[in-house]
Design a protein around this motif. Structure first.
Motif, short mmCIF file in Angstrom:
data_model
loop_
_atom_site.label_atom_id
_atom_site.label_comp_id
_atom_site.label_asym_id
_atom_site.label_seq_id
_atom_site.Cartn_x
_atom_site.Cartn_y
_atom_site.Cartn_z
N UNK A 68 56.49 49.98 38.41
CA UNK A 68 56.18 49.22 37.20
C UNK A 68 55.15 48.16 37.61
N UNK A 69 53.99 48.21 36.98
CA UNK A 69 52.90 47.31 37.34
C UNK A 69 52.57 46.42 36.16
N UNK A 70 52.54 45.12 36.40
CA UNK A 70 52.22 44.14 35.37
C UNK A 70 50.79 43.64 35.56
N UNK A 71 49.99 43.71 34.51
CA UNK A 71 48.65 43.12 34.51
C UNK A 71 48.72 41.85 33.68
N UNK A 72 48.25 40.75 34.24
CA UNK A 72 48.33 39.45 33.57
C UNK A 72 46.92 38.88 33.47
N UNK A 73 46.55 38.42 32.30
CA UNK A 73 45.23 37.87 32.05
C UNK A 73 45.28 36.36 32.12
N UNK A 74 44.24 35.74 32.67
CA UNK A 74 44.19 34.29 32.69
C UNK A 74 42.90 33.76 33.27
N UNK A 75 42.74 32.45 33.18
CA UNK A 75 41.59 31.74 33.73
C UNK A 75 42.08 30.56 34.55
N UNK A 76 41.36 30.20 35.63
CA UNK A 76 41.70 28.96 36.32
C UNK A 76 41.31 27.77 35.43
N UNK A 77 41.91 26.59 35.66
CA UNK A 77 41.60 25.43 34.81
C UNK A 77 40.11 25.10 34.72
N UNK A 78 39.35 25.37 35.78
CA UNK A 78 37.92 25.07 35.72
C UNK A 78 37.10 26.18 35.05
N UNK A 79 37.77 27.24 34.62
CA UNK A 79 37.16 28.37 33.94
C UNK A 79 36.02 29.01 34.74
N UNK A 80 36.12 28.95 36.04
CA UNK A 80 35.06 29.47 36.90
C UNK A 80 34.90 30.98 36.82
N UNK A 81 35.88 31.68 36.28
CA UNK A 81 35.78 33.14 36.14
C UNK A 81 35.45 33.56 34.71
N UNK A 115 42.72 40.15 36.23
CA UNK A 115 42.78 41.42 36.93
C UNK A 115 41.50 42.19 36.72
N UNK A 116 41.34 43.21 37.51
CA UNK A 116 40.16 44.06 37.49
C UNK A 116 40.65 45.49 37.68
N UNK A 117 40.16 46.45 36.89
CA UNK A 117 40.69 47.81 36.99
C UNK A 117 40.43 48.43 38.35
N UNK A 118 39.38 48.01 39.05
CA UNK A 118 39.13 48.56 40.38
C UNK A 118 40.30 48.25 41.33
N UNK A 119 40.86 47.05 41.20
CA UNK A 119 42.01 46.69 42.03
C UNK A 119 43.21 47.55 41.65
N UNK A 120 43.44 47.71 40.35
CA UNK A 120 44.54 48.53 39.86
C UNK A 120 44.35 49.97 40.30
N UNK A 121 43.12 50.47 40.19
CA UNK A 121 42.81 51.84 40.58
C UNK A 121 43.16 52.09 42.04
N UNK A 122 42.78 51.16 42.92
CA UNK A 122 43.08 51.33 44.35
C UNK A 122 44.59 51.37 44.59
N UNK A 123 45.32 50.50 43.90
CA UNK A 123 46.78 50.47 44.04
C UNK A 123 47.40 51.79 43.57
N UNK A 124 46.96 52.27 42.43
CA UNK A 124 47.52 53.50 41.87
C UNK A 124 47.20 54.71 42.76
N UNK A 125 45.96 54.81 43.19
CA UNK A 125 45.57 55.96 44.02
C UNK A 125 46.31 55.95 45.36
#
Length: 200
Positions: A68-81, A115-125
């Protein structure tokens, strides 16, 4: 072990050892009173049923020793991303718009955890996963975009319709279900998925 999963537009066969549950943004910012969607004027009352149905699927998946994999969306307080001046993100992303309009929400509305799908993709594969049983909020935004990413990366995505909630009206949910079942994957229900996972 291969099991039959009732789904639309047709049933599919899945291999338990190659299947994972993917929960997309099932978090207070999208599901709770006082959270981002609520502050943006979106009705979050249907989230309670979506969360309960997601729990049914998660419990069945854990009983079947399925990841079971949880993807969580968010930003750091400085919104640098969040993207710079030349990015459309700060003009369209609800959380960023709300934090611009209400500075007191900055750093509180969505915290670190993007999160980024590339990270999820690597984990799943790395686990040999081919089928994704997907739930989350909002079905027409992050769930559908993640499902499309999965499809374009050659996964077999299954949207668990009643374990998702749209950011908008029921018609938006119908449109998302249509898009998924017609173009990008399959659609099932929490009871059907849980029943299939419990099958011997």
């Amino acid at each position: 072990m291969k099991i039959a999963l009732p789904a639309r537009p047709e049933p599919i066969e899945i291999d338990r050892e190659q299947t994972a549950v993917l929960l997309v943004d099932m978090q207070n910012a999208f599901a709770s009173t006082g959270g981002m969607l609520d502050l943006a004027g979106i009705d979050v009352k249907p989230a309670a049923a979506a969360v309960a149905n997601a729990r049914l699927v998660v419990d069945a998946a854990r009983d079947a020793n399925m990841p079971v994999i949880y993807l969580v969306m968010g930003y750091p307080p400085d919104q640098s991303t969040a993207g710079g001046d030349d990015s459309p993100n700060p003009r369209k992303e609800i959380a960023l718009c709300l934090m611009r309009e209400r500075p007191e929400l900055r750093g509180k509305l969505l915290t670190i955890g993007t999160w980024d799908f590339q990270i999820v993709d690597a984990l799943l594969r790395s686990r040999g996963i081919r089928t994704l049983l997907m739930a989350g909020i909002a079905s027409n935004v992050c769930v559908e975009s993640t499902l499309r990413d999965a499809y374009f990366h050659e996964y077999w995505p299954v949207m668990i319709e009643d374990a998702t909630m749209p950011a908008g009206s029921p018609e938006i949910q119908h449109a998302t279900v249509y898009n998924v079942s017609t173009f990008f994957g399959w659609v099932s229900s929490a009871a059907e998925v849980a029943g299939a996972l419990h099958a011997k």
